[in-house]
Each structure stands twice: as structure tokens, then as C-alpha cells.
Design a protein around this motif. Structure first.
Motif, mmCIF file in Angstrom:
data_model
loop_
_atom_site.group_PDB
_atom_site.id
_atom_site.type_symbol
_atom_site.label_atom_id
_atom_site.label_comp_id
_atom_site.label_asym_id
_atom_site.label_seq_id
_atom_site.Cartn_x
_atom_site.Cartn_y
_atom_site.Cartn_z
ATOM 1 N N ILE A 34 111.194 51.951 102.898
ATOM 2 C CA ILE A 34 111.882 51.386 104.005
ATOM 3 C C ILE A 34 112.135 52.709 104.796
ATOM 4 O O ILE A 34 112.362 53.911 104.615
ATOM 5 C CB ILE A 34 113.446 50.916 103.591
ATOM 6 C CG1 ILE A 34 114.306 50.462 104.297
ATOM 7 C CG2 ILE A 34 114.373 52.009 102.471
ATOM 8 C CD1 ILE A 34 115.467 49.655 104.011
ATOM 9 N N ASP A 36 113.846 53.404 109.165
ATOM 10 C CA ASP A 36 114.846 52.736 110.395
ATOM 11 C C ASP A 36 113.808 52.028 111.154
ATOM 12 O O ASP A 36 114.456 51.239 111.737
ATOM 13 C CB ASP A 36 115.504 53.780 110.979
ATOM 14 C CG ASP A 36 116.589 54.416 110.085
ATOM 15 O OD1 ASP A 36 117.263 54.014 109.338
ATOM 16 O OD2 ASP A 36 116.885 55.826 110.392
ATOM 17 N N HIS A 38 110.833 50.404 111.017
ATOM 18 C CA HIS A 38 109.951 49.380 110.447
ATOM 19 C C HIS A 38 110.701 48.346 109.511
ATOM 20 O O HIS A 38 110.281 47.294 109.084
ATOM 21 C CB HIS A 38 108.586 49.665 109.964
ATOM 22 C CG HIS A 38 107.718 50.419 110.761
ATOM 23 N ND1 HIS A 38 107.433 51.782 110.992
ATOM 24 C CD2 HIS A 38 107.038 50.088 111.886
ATOM 25 C CE1 HIS A 38 106.852 51.961 111.905
ATOM 26 N NE2 HIS A 38 106.265 51.080 112.609
ATOM 27 N N GLY A 39 111.943 48.995 108.928
ATOM 28 C CA GLY A 39 112.627 48.115 107.950
ATOM 29 C C GLY A 39 111.658 48.262 106.450
ATOM 30 O O GLY A 39 111.270 49.422 106.270
ATOM 31 N N PHE A 40 111.715 47.254 105.823
ATOM 32 C CA PHE A 40 111.138 47.285 104.341
ATOM 33 C C PHE A 40 109.467 46.995 104.586
ATOM 34 O O PHE A 40 109.137 46.140 105.571
ATOM 35 C CB PHE A 40 111.923 45.963 103.647
ATOM 36 C CG PHE A 40 113.043 46.350 103.367
ATOM 37 C CD1 PHE A 40 113.214 47.035 101.869
ATOM 38 C CD2 PHE A 40 114.030 46.069 104.043
ATOM 39 C CE1 PHE A 40 114.558 47.456 101.470
ATOM 40 C CE2 PHE A 40 115.535 46.313 103.368
ATOM 41 C CZ PHE A 40 115.606 46.960 102.216
ATOM 42 N N GLU A 55 108.319 43.299 106.483
ATOM 43 C CA GLU A 55 109.262 42.597 105.694
ATOM 44 C C GLU A 55 109.024 40.946 105.524
ATOM 45 O O GLU A 55 109.145 40.458 104.755
ATOM 46 C CB GLU A 55 110.785 42.635 106.242
ATOM 47 C CG GLU A 55 111.761 42.215 105.682
ATOM 48 C CD GLU A 55 112.886 42.868 106.065
ATOM 49 O OE1 GLU A 55 113.932 42.156 106.014
ATOM 50 O OE2 GLU A 55 113.212 44.038 106.751
ATOM 51 N N ASP A 82 117.468 44.801 100.002
ATOM 52 C CA ASP A 82 118.262 46.142 100.355
ATOM 53 C C ASP A 82 117.807 47.061 99.545
ATOM 54 O O ASP A 82 117.171 46.816 98.467
ATOM 55 C CB ASP A 82 119.673 45.625 100.168
ATOM 56 C CG ASP A 82 120.749 46.606 100.646
ATOM 57 O OD1 ASP A 82 120.421 47.658 101.385
ATOM 58 O OD2 ASP A 82 121.942 45.985 100.823
#
Length: 95
Positions: A34, A36, A38-40, A55, A82
Motif C-alpha cells: 500500500i 499514498d 497507488h493505494g493497495f 486495487e 485496509d
């Protein structure tokens, strides 16, 4: 609400990619991450070839995993990815 943790998330991606590529589960390796920007994401190696999943691909894998393993039909809108200091997890809401 149900939660699945790192091991099951990895299994979900392994099963998803093995089915898509037509290879045994043992031919797939997964590393979740994870950040900031690209996210997951998941870096996946299938027969020594690497590719990245975003994601939405991980959510698709979780949808299919929940159906195959738990006979639960869930939709992406019910899944929230999460992470905490120790591991990754997916929360699956009832509605």
C-alpha cells in the motif's frame, strides 16, 4: 461484518491469478503493498513473470474468493481494504 486477513487476501489473489492464467496455485506468488499514490496493490509472479494488480483487481479476487470459500455473494461496494501496523485485511459488510 466479516474480516479476512493477510493470509486469506494473498490466497484470494493466488486463486484468482491461477484460475485466470490456467496454472497451479503453487506457480503463483503474491506480495501485497500500500502507498499514498497507488493505494493497495499486489505484485504477482506467475511462472517467474511479474505483474502488478491494482486495487480493483484485488477486490475482484476477494469477491471470487468469498464465493468459492464461503459461498457468499459479495460485491465490491461491500469490501473495504485496509491495513494496520501488523497486517492487511478486508472488511466485508453485510449490505
Amino acid at each position: 461484518m466479516m474480516k479476512i486477513f493477510t493470509d486469506e487476501l494473498i490466497n484470494a489473489v493466488i486463486m484468482h491469478m491461477a484460475d485466470r492464467k490456467g496454472v497451479p496455485y503453487s506457480a503463483v506468488e503474491v506480495e501485497l503493498s500500500i502507498d499514498d499514490e497507488h493505494g493497495f496493490t499486489a505484485e504477482v509472479w506467475v511462472n517467474q513473470r511479474s505483474q502488478y494488480l491494482v486495487e480493483s483487481n484485488i477486490l475482484e479476487a476477494v469477491e471470487q474468493y468469498m464465493y468459492k470459500q464461503y459461498q457468499l455473494r459479495v460485491f465490491r461496494s461491500q469490501i473495504r481494504l485496509d491495513a494496520d501496523d501488523e497486517e492487511f485485511f478486508a472488511e466485508i459488510s453485510d449490505s
